[in-house]
Design a protein around this motif. Structure first.
Motif, PDB file in Angstrom:
ATOM      1  N   PHE A   1       0.863  -1.182   0.000  1.00 15.13           N
ATOM      2  CA  PHE A   1       0.000   0.000   0.000  1.00 15.13           C
ATOM      3  C   PHE A   1       0.900   1.233   0.000  1.00 15.13           C
ATOM      4  O   PHE A   1       1.792   1.368   0.828  1.00 15.13           O
ATOM      5  CB  PHE A   1      -0.913   0.016   1.229  1.00 15.13           C
ATOM      6  CG  PHE A   1      -1.713   1.285   1.349  1.00 15.13           C
ATOM      7  CD1 PHE A   1      -2.827   1.506   0.552  1.00 15.13           C
ATOM      8  CD2 PHE A   1      -1.327   2.277   2.253  1.00 15.13           C
ATOM      9  CE1 PHE A   1      -3.548   2.690   0.660  1.00 15.13           C
ATOM     10  CE2 PHE A   1      -2.048   3.452   2.364  1.00 15.13           C
ATOM     11  CZ  PHE A   1      -3.158   3.665   1.565  1.00 15.13           C
ATOM     12  N   GLN A   2       0.661   2.122  -0.990  1.00 13.04           N
ATOM     13  CA  GLN A   2       1.464   3.347  -1.064  1.00 13.04           C
ATOM     14  C   GLN A   2       0.587   4.577  -1.320  1.00 13.04           C
ATOM     15  O   GLN A   2       0.953   5.472  -2.070  1.00 13.04           O
ATOM     16  CB  GLN A   2       2.526   3.228  -2.166  1.00 13.04           C
ATOM     17  CG  GLN A   2       3.651   2.259  -1.832  1.00 13.04           C
ATOM     18  CD  GLN A   2       4.736   2.248  -2.888  1.00 13.04           C
ATOM     19  OE1 GLN A   2       4.465   2.338  -4.082  1.00 13.04           O
ATOM     20  NE2 GLN A   2       5.976   2.144  -2.455  1.00 13.04           N
TER      21      GLN A   2
ATOM     22  N   TYR B   1      -0.917   2.184  -8.015  1.00 11.64           N
ATOM     23  CA  TYR B   1      -1.869   2.360  -9.126  1.00 11.64           C
ATOM     24  C   TYR B   1      -1.342   3.394 -10.121  1.00 11.64           C
ATOM     25  O   TYR B   1      -1.325   3.166 -11.336  1.00 11.64           O
ATOM     26  CB  TYR B   1      -3.225   2.784  -8.564  1.00 11.64           C
ATOM     27  CG  TYR B   1      -4.225   3.206  -9.610  1.00 11.64           C
ATOM     28  CD1 TYR B   1      -4.943   2.263 -10.339  1.00 11.64           C
ATOM     29  CD2 TYR B   1      -4.459   4.562  -9.857  1.00 11.64           C
ATOM     30  CE1 TYR B   1      -5.863   2.654 -11.291  1.00 11.64           C
ATOM     31  CE2 TYR B   1      -5.383   4.954 -10.809  1.00 11.64           C
ATOM     32  CZ  TYR B   1      -6.078   4.009 -11.518  1.00 11.64           C
ATOM     33  OH  TYR B   1      -6.984   4.394 -12.464  1.00 11.64           O
ATOM     34  N   TYR B   2      -0.897   4.531  -9.616  1.00 13.63           N
ATOM     35  CA  TYR B   2      -0.423   5.589 -10.506  1.00 13.63           C
ATOM     36  C   TYR B   2       0.901   5.225 -11.167  1.00 13.63           C
ATOM     37  O   TYR B   2       1.179   5.668 -12.293  1.00 13.63           O
ATOM     38  CB  TYR B   2      -0.295   6.898  -9.740  1.00 13.63           C
ATOM     39  CG  TYR B   2      -1.621   7.480  -9.327  1.00 13.63           C
ATOM     40  CD1 TYR B   2      -2.591   7.769 -10.280  1.00 13.63           C
ATOM     41  CD2 TYR B   2      -1.927   7.724  -7.983  1.00 13.63           C
ATOM     42  CE1 TYR B   2      -3.821   8.290  -9.918  1.00 13.63           C
ATOM     43  CE2 TYR B   2      -3.154   8.249  -7.614  1.00 13.63           C
ATOM     44  CZ  TYR B   2      -4.098   8.530  -8.574  1.00 13.63           C
ATOM     45  OH  TYR B   2      -5.312   9.050  -8.216  1.00 13.63           O
ATOM     46  N   ALA B   3       1.717   4.413 -10.502  1.00 18.17           N
ATOM     47  CA  ALA B   3       2.971   3.970 -11.111  1.00 18.17           C
ATOM     48  C   ALA B   3       2.695   3.108 -12.340  1.00 18.17           C
ATOM     49  O   ALA B   3       3.389   3.223 -13.362  1.00 18.17           O
ATOM     50  CB  ALA B   3       3.801   3.201 -10.095  1.00 18.17           C
TER      51      ALA B   3
ATOM     52  N   ILE C   1       3.321  12.757  -5.549  1.00 19.27           N
ATOM     53  CA  ILE C   1       2.556  13.040  -4.319  1.00 19.27           C
ATOM     54  C   ILE C   1       2.508  11.801  -3.428  1.00 19.27           C
ATOM     55  O   ILE C   1       2.710  11.878  -2.205  1.00 19.27           O
ATOM     56  CB  ILE C   1       1.135  13.513  -4.678  1.00 19.27           C
ATOM     57  CG1 ILE C   1       1.181  14.875  -5.394  1.00 19.27           C
ATOM     58  CG2 ILE C   1       0.266  13.612  -3.429  1.00 19.27           C
ATOM     59  CD1 ILE C   1      -0.157  15.320  -5.948  1.00 19.27           C
ATOM     60  N   ALA C   2       2.254  10.647  -4.061  1.00 17.63           N
ATOM     61  CA  ALA C   2       2.073   9.414  -3.283  1.00 17.63           C
ATOM     62  C   ALA C   2       3.334   9.003  -2.537  1.00 17.63           C
ATOM     63  O   ALA C   2       3.258   8.406  -1.452  1.00 17.63           O
ATOM     64  CB  ALA C   2       1.615   8.284  -4.207  1.00 17.63           C
ATOM     65  N   LYS C   3       4.506   9.324  -3.095  1.00 18.21           N
ATOM     66  CA  LYS C   3       5.728   8.852  -2.437  1.00 18.21           C
ATOM     67  C   LYS C   3       6.003   9.591  -1.119  1.00 18.21           C
ATOM     68  O   LYS C   3       6.846   9.147  -0.335  1.00 18.21           O
ATOM     69  CB  LYS C   3       6.923   8.977  -3.382  1.00 18.21           C
ATOM     70  CG  LYS C   3       7.459  10.366  -3.592  1.00 18.21           C
ATOM     71  CD  LYS C   3       8.658  10.327  -4.543  1.00 18.21           C
ATOM     72  CE  LYS C   3       9.272  11.722  -4.715  1.00 18.21           C
ATOM     73  NZ  LYS C   3      10.442  11.689  -5.620  1.00 18.21           N
TER      74      LYS C   3
ATOM     75  N   ALA D   1       5.423   0.101   8.342  1.00 16.09           N
ATOM     76  CA  ALA D   1       4.851   1.319   7.747  1.00 16.09           C
ATOM     77  C   ALA D   1       5.900   2.420   7.794  1.00 16.09           C
ATOM     78  O   ALA D   1       6.730   2.470   8.711  1.00 16.09           O
ATOM     79  CB  ALA D   1       3.599   1.740   8.501  1.00 16.09           C
ATOM     80  N   SER D   2       5.845   3.288   6.791  1.00 16.19           N
ATOM     81  CA  SER D   2       6.802   4.394   6.759  1.00 16.19           C
ATOM     82  C   SER D   2       6.167   5.592   6.078  1.00 16.19           C
ATOM     83  O   SER D   2       5.241   5.459   5.260  1.00 16.19           O
ATOM     84  CB  SER D   2       8.076   3.983   6.023  1.00 16.19           C
ATOM     85  OG  SER D   2       7.820   3.797   4.647  1.00 16.19           O
ATOM     86  N   MET D   3       6.676   6.756   6.403  1.00 15.04           N
ATOM     87  CA  MET D   3       6.241   8.001   5.761  1.00 15.04           C
ATOM     88  C   MET D   3       7.413   8.974   5.824  1.00 15.04           C
ATOM     89  O   MET D   3       7.842   9.364   6.910  1.00 15.04           O
ATOM     90  CB  MET D   3       5.020   8.584   6.475  1.00 15.04           C
ATOM     91  CG  MET D   3       4.553   9.899   5.875  1.00 15.04           C
ATOM     92  SD  MET D   3       3.057  10.512   6.687  1.00 15.04           S
ATOM     93  CE  MET D   3       2.891  12.113   5.869  1.00 15.04           C
TER      94      MET D   3
END
Length: 409
Positions: free
Chosen positions: A91-92, A97-99, A247-249, A290-292
């Motif tokens: 999950f990112q 999906y966008y990749a 944005i997602a990264k 999990a990471s951010m």
């Protein structure tokens, strides 16, 4: 002999047009096999790069193995380690999906870029071939003009010798004959240059190759099926999805982690007084993490990708406006060539009537054979001019067909 040569030339040109029109779906025959092979490899590379990019979100499985020997004390010690590790994002925040969307759009953009390059080369080859055919017509026209200048020179000689003209008129006739003859040499030189250019692009024999007959297309069709605009639209989509990926990264990501470890030691000692021992150990582990990321450049990075997307949109709209203007220009040029063709046809009617009347007057003894030959040559020149203008129209249409993606190229 000249009439036979001209008739043969016109038949070759226009039989070629009919033949090509029946096979308009194979216009890539105009470029060489080596050129086509290079484009084939370009498409294959796009396929490979697209697949690689599409699956780039799938993390690699890492396999490690090490083997070492040491002898700190009396016995030689050995150690082996092996491990298999996986750290797979599941999950990112939409990034996966966008990749995938970005990868598909990138491949589409690359394919359209190759299409544009290939079509330009096809257009160049056909354009050069059309110009060669056109020069053949110009050579025939120039030869007829040379005949007329020779007739004019003979007439001026007779008039000068009979005392009807002074030498200035005779000099002008000689200069005119020399000018049209030198012009023929220039035309033949231009043809040789074009032949060389054609041979670098095509395997066809220019003297036997036919030229395609292109039909006029509507402005709506030209824009709707334009390969350049399709490429630009693919670039817009590519930049849009890249913006989403960017944005997602910087949003939360969840990973599934798993591993298997194996260790084996022989004759291991921690000090000379401790007995040596051997050991073998294996175990697995799994879990989630999990990471951010917190990056000072997050907003700059997102803004940069957003600007690229907006710029691509503007560039696509600007290109559409540019191509609309190009279509209008080509349409106007074709109208002008139609006017020239109509004028040539009117001249043909005029010369045909003059030739008929002159032949009647020649039979009655009022006109010379020179007058008949001059008008015959002038009539042939008007016919050639009409054919030259027809090829000019085809060259204009070729400008549109270079980008028209619905013609089988």
């Amino acid at each position: 002999m000249k009439v036979l040569k001209l008739s043969t030339l016109l038949c070759l040109v226009f039989s070629g047009v009919i033949f090509a029109n029946e096979n308009n779906s194979t216009l890539d025959v105009y470029i060489s096999d080596l050129k086509k092979e290079q484009f084939k490899y370009d498409y294959e590379k796009n396929e490979a790069e697209g697949s690689k990019l599409r699956d780039s979100w799938i993390a690699p499985i890492k396999i490690n193995y090490s083997y070492s020997k040491s002898k700190p004390y009396l016995r030689e010690q050995t150690s082996e380690n092996a491990a298999i590790k996986m750290d797979q994002p599941i999950f990112q925040s939409g990034g996966i999906y966008y990749a995938i969307k970005f990868a598909n759009a990138s491949k589409l953009y690359s394919d359209y870029s190759v299409d544009v390059a290939k079509r330009k080369m096809i257009k160049d080859a056909i354009s050069i071939l059309m110009q060669i055919k056109q020069i053949d017509l110009r050579v025939s026209k120039q030869e007829l003009q040379i005949l007329n200048s020779n007739i004019n020179l003979e007439q001026k000689k007779e008039q000068y010798l009979n005392g009807q003209l002074d030498s200035g008129f005779l000099d002008d006739a000689i200069i005119q004959r020399n000018a049209v003859t030198q012009a023929l040499y220039d035309i033949e030189t231009s043809k040789e240059k074009l032949i060389t250019q054609f041979q670098t692009l095509s395997d066809l024999d220019y003297s036997q190759a036919s030229i395609p007959h292109l039909e006029f297309i509507s402005g709506e069709d030209f824009i709707k099926n334009n390969v350049v605009l399709k490429r630009d639209e693919a670039e817009v989509q590519k930049n849009k999805f890249y913006k989403d990926v960017t944005i997602a990264k910087y949003l939360p990501s969840v990973y599934f982690t798993a591993g298997y470890n194996w260790q084996k030691t022989d004759n291991q000692q921690f000090s000379p007084t401790v007995p040596a021992f051997s050991n073998e150990l294996s175990y697995y582990d799994y879990g989630v993490r999990a990471s951010m990321p917190l990056d000072i450049n997050v907003f700059r990075d997102i803004e940069s990708s957003r600007v690229d997307y907006l710029k691509a949109q503007v560039a696509s709209e600007d290109k559409q406006r540019e191509l609309t203007a190009l279509f209008e220009q080509v349409a106007q040029n074709i109208k002008n060539f139609d006017k020239k063709i109509k004028l040539s046809d009117e001249n043909i009617e005029i010369y045909s009537k003059l030739l008929k009347d002159t032949k009647d007057l020649f039979s009655a003894g009022y006109k010379t054979e020179y007058d008949v030959e001059t008008l015959e040559n002038s009539l042939k020149i008007q016919n050639i001019d009409s054919r030259i203008f027809e090829i000019d129209k085809q060259l204009e249409l070729l400008t549109l067909y270079e980008m028209y993606a619905n013609d089988g190229i």
